[in-house]
Structures are given as C-alpha cells and as structure tokens.
Design an enzyme around this catalytic site. Structure first.
Site, PDB file in Angstrom:
ATOM      1  CG  ASP A  17      -2.046   0.955   1.161  1.00 14.92           C
ATOM      2  OD1 ASP A  17      -2.347   1.447   0.050  1.00 14.92           O
ATOM      3  OD2 ASP A  17      -2.653   1.250   2.209  1.00 14.92           O
ATOM      4  N   GLY A  18       0.342   2.311  -0.595  1.00 13.40           N
ATOM      5  CA  GLY A  18       0.998   3.619  -0.503  1.00 13.40           C
ATOM      6  C   GLY A  18       1.721   4.061  -1.768  1.00 13.40           C
ATOM      7  CG  HIS A  34       0.290   2.030  -9.392  1.00 12.37           C
ATOM      8  ND1 HIS A  34       0.042   1.766  -8.068  1.00 12.37           N
ATOM      9  CD2 HIS A  34      -0.764   2.768  -9.838  1.00 12.37           C
ATOM     10  CE1 HIS A  34      -1.126   2.313  -7.725  1.00 12.37           C
ATOM     11  NE2 HIS A  34      -1.625   2.929  -8.788  1.00 12.37           N
ATOM     12  CB  SER A  62      -8.834  -4.848  -3.727  1.00 10.27           C
ATOM     13  OG  SER A  62      -9.164  -3.510  -4.031  1.00 10.27           O
ATOM     14  CD  GLU A  64     -13.240  -3.875  -2.405  1.00  8.58           C
ATOM     15  OE1 GLU A  64     -12.069  -4.317  -2.425  1.00  8.58           O
ATOM     16  OE2 GLU A  64     -14.228  -4.573  -2.120  1.00  8.58           O
ATOM     17  CG  ASN A  65      -7.379  -1.592  -5.779  1.00 10.24           C
ATOM     18  OD1 ASN A  65      -6.509  -2.401  -5.441  1.00 10.24           O
ATOM     19  ND2 ASN A  65      -7.707  -0.568  -5.017  1.00 10.24           N
ATOM     20  NE  ARG A  68      -7.202   2.896  -6.350  1.00  7.37           N
ATOM     21  CZ  ARG A  68      -6.015   2.738  -5.746  1.00  7.37           C
ATOM     22  NH1 ARG A  68      -4.901   3.010  -6.379  1.00  7.37           N
ATOM     23  NH2 ARG A  68      -5.960   2.343  -4.495  1.00  7.37           N
ATOM     24  NE  ARG A 194      -8.010   0.717   5.596  1.00  8.15           N
ATOM     25  CZ  ARG A 194      -7.558   1.950   5.752  1.00  8.15           C
ATOM     26  NH1 ARG A 194      -7.488   2.482   6.937  1.00  8.15           N
ATOM     27  NH2 ARG A 194      -7.178   2.668   4.711  1.00  8.15           N
ATOM     28  CB  SER A 196      -8.078  -3.772   3.077  1.00  8.29           C
ATOM     29  OG  SER A 196      -7.786  -2.574   3.734  1.00  8.29           O
ATOM     30  CD  GLU A 207       1.502 -13.524  15.731  1.00  2.54           C
ATOM     31  OE1 GLU A 207       1.411 -12.370  16.174  1.00  2.54           O
ATOM     32  OE2 GLU A 207       1.010 -14.514  16.307  1.00  2.54           O
TER      33      GLU A 207
HETATM   34  C1  FPP Z   1      -1.771   0.310  -3.468  1.00  4.39           C
HETATM   35  O1  FPP Z   1      -1.292   1.639  -3.380  1.00  4.39           O
HETATM   36  C2  FPP Z   1      -1.296  -0.345  -4.700  1.00  4.39           C
HETATM   37  C3  FPP Z   1      -2.074  -0.762  -5.745  1.00  4.39           C
HETATM   38  C4  FPP Z   1      -3.534  -0.599  -5.797  1.00  4.39           C
HETATM   39  C5  FPP Z   1      -1.454  -1.408  -6.930  1.00  4.39           C
HETATM   40  C6  FPP Z   1      -0.312  -2.344  -6.598  1.00  4.39           C
HETATM   41  C7  FPP Z   1       0.519  -2.554  -7.766  1.00  4.39           C
HETATM   42  C8  FPP Z   1       1.822  -2.797  -7.746  1.00  4.39           C
HETATM   43  C9  FPP Z   1       2.613  -2.938  -6.504  1.00  4.39           C
HETATM   44  C10 FPP Z   1       2.503  -2.909  -9.048  1.00  4.39           C
HETATM   45  C11 FPP Z   1       3.107  -4.238  -9.329  1.00  4.39           C
HETATM   46  C12 FPP Z   1       2.189  -5.376  -9.351  1.00  4.39           C
HETATM   47  C13 FPP Z   1       2.309  -6.414 -10.215  1.00  4.39           C
HETATM   48  C14 FPP Z   1       1.439  -7.596 -10.030  1.00  4.39           C
HETATM   49  C15 FPP Z   1       3.242  -6.420 -11.337  1.00  4.39           C
HETATM   50  P1  FPP Z   1      -2.318   2.796  -3.603  1.00  4.39           P
HETATM   51  O2  FPP Z   1      -2.430   3.094  -5.062  1.00  4.39           O
HETATM   52  O3  FPP Z   1      -3.614   2.448  -2.921  1.00  4.39           O
HETATM   53  O4  FPP Z   1      -1.627   4.010  -2.904  1.00  4.39           O
HETATM   54  P2  FPP Z   1      -2.247   5.025  -1.861  1.00  4.39           P
HETATM   55  O5  FPP Z   1      -2.688   4.175  -0.688  1.00  4.39           O
HETATM   56  O6  FPP Z   1      -1.095   5.914  -1.552  1.00  4.39           O
HETATM   57  O7  FPP Z   1      -3.387   5.727  -2.535  1.00  4.39           O
END
Ligand code: FPP
Length: 239
Positions: A17-18, A34, A62, A64-65, A68, A194, A196, A207
């Site tokens: 996340d993040g 990303h 997810s 939910e994603n 976006r 959390r 999620s 853990e």
């Molecule tokens: C969460 O951060 C991240 C995602 C929704 C996408 C995760 C994708 C990758 C780590 C890229 C690589 C994955 C693969 C399978 C090649 P966020 O966008 O929710 O960030 P925020 O919490 O700062 O809004």
C-alpha cells in the site's frame, strides 16, 4: 522478551500500500507510483527467497480497485500485462524453472481485460509444476468474494451429490478457497492498520506487522524488522 521461534515465516503475506502517496511526495503523477511499486516487488521477491520464505502472497489489486480513475486503471492494466508478459519470456520461464518458482494469480481473474488474463494464464500454466517456491498475486481479489466463491463451489458439490451437507467442515470448506495455504505473517505498508479483506479465512491466525513506509520505500531493514517482530510473538493459535 525472548524470541519464541527463530525462523522466517514460511508463508508471508504483504499488502502493498501507498504507491500514490509515494508518487505525491515525488510530485509525479499518482499512477507512476505503481511503476516504482513494481520495481520494489522484484527486490522483495529476491530478499524473501534469500531469507528462506517459501510462499509469498502479494495483495496487488482488489475488486474495489477496479473503481480507480480511468487513466490510473488503464495504466495499471498495461503495467500488469507487461509484467506478466515479461515473466513469460523464454529466459524468464527458464529462470523461474531453475529457481523453482510457481506463480499463481488468486482472484476473479475473469474481471481483467482479455490481454491481461491471457498473460497471467500463460505464466501460471508455465510454472505450475515448479517447486519449492510459491508466489501468489492476489488480484481482482477480495476476501469476502473468495468466501462467496468457495461457498458456491461447496453448494455445487452438494447439488451434484458428491458432498453430504453434514460433511461440510472447515477442512472441506478451506479446500475450495483460492488457496488453502495460511500466511504466518502479514505485513502492510504505508502506516494503515487494517486488513482490507486480505486472506480473511487463511489469515485468521496470522501475525500482523504494520510498517510506516509506503510500498516503494519498503526496505530490506523493514522486512528484517517485521521478521524479528514475528520471532518475538507467542503464537498460541487460541490455545
Ligand atoms: C496500493 O497503493 C497499490 C495498488 C492498488 C497497486 C499495486 C501494484 C503494484 C505494486 C505494481 C506491481 C504489481 C504487479 C502484479 C506487477 P495505492 O495506489 O492504494 O496508494 P495510496 O494508498 O497511496 O493511494
């Protein structure tokens, strides 16, 4: 406190996340975070393998994603397609074979555009016989959706006459999930505390470790700190 175990978790789950907050700090477009996230993923895969982690489940997208913003969504689909296509190059398939890495995608894969699904399935098919490492990407994933999907499968078995209602128990149910394997430790980055919906069933006794860094900033020190913390936990499984 004395450590209760001196081992790395066999199965590690990570909620990555993040990425967008990382991008904001760098003053780049949110979705470019990303790309940094994908780079970090490669580092973490090799750190984990070197440390002896046998199975990694990464929460990458997810259900939910899917809501976006369009520009970010399209960017992510392109990134996923390219990353899975890259894993399917002859050199990388050979590497995955030599290193014994099996790749799975856990989730409602049919929700992805056809080219992304195709790239995912090719990598899964090419690596299914590999051992001893397992890398699961939880994508188009939701823990509640997984439980609903398993319930449908159980109901179908009952309907087909292959399962008696009285025989339904935790073991029978767990076999119908996307994976039976239970994570020992779940790490979430970016300071959010959390779950999620991540591995709701399988993670019941995991853990938890919450790390302040955003995913692209996640460091080997963070990983070692999470494992050290795991080693100090008294895992009683309710006993
Ligand atoms: C969460 O951060 C991240 C995602 C929704 C996408 C995760 C994708 C990758 C780590 C890229 C690589 C994955 C693969 C399978 C090649 P966020 O966008 O929710 O960030 P925020 O919490 O700062 O809004």
């Amino acid at each position: 406190m004395e450590p209760t175990t001196n081992a790395v978790p066999k199965h590690l789950g990570i909620i990555m996340d993040g990425n967008r907050r990382f991008a904001k700090r760098l003053m780049i477009k949110p979705w470019q975070g990303h790309e940094w996230g994908a780079k970090k993923l490669k580092d973490v895969l090799s750190w984990c393998r070197d440390l002896g982690v046998k199975e990694l489940t990464l929460y990458a997208f997810s259900i939910e994603n899917f809501d976006r913003p369009k520009q970010e969504f399209d960017y992510l689909m392109g990134l996923f397609r390219d990353e899975f296509r890259d894993l399917y190059t002859p050199e990388n398939v050979t590497k995955l074979q030599q290193e014994g890495v099996r790749v799975n995608v856990l989730g409602r894969i049919g929700m992805f555009p056809a080219d992304v699904q195709d790239a995912m399935r090719k990598v899964m098919d090419a690596t299914q016989k590999n051992a001893p490492y397992v890398v699961n990407f939880a994508m188009a994933y939701g823990g509640r959706a997984e439980i609903i999907d398993a319930t449908r499968k159980v109901a179908q078995l009952v309907k087909d006459g292959t399962l008696d209602v009285d025989k339904i128990n935790e073991d029978v149910f767990q076999k119908q999930l996307y994976t039976e394997s239970e994570p020992d430790l779940i790490i979430r980055t970016s300071g959010e505390q959390r779950i999620s919906g991540f591995m709701l069933w399988q993670g019941s006794y995991a853990e938890l470790f919450f790390c302040k860094n955003n995913w692209p900033d996640f460091s080997k020190e963070d990983l070692l700190e999470a494992i050290a913390s795991y080693n100090h936990r008294d895992r009683r499984f309710g006993k």
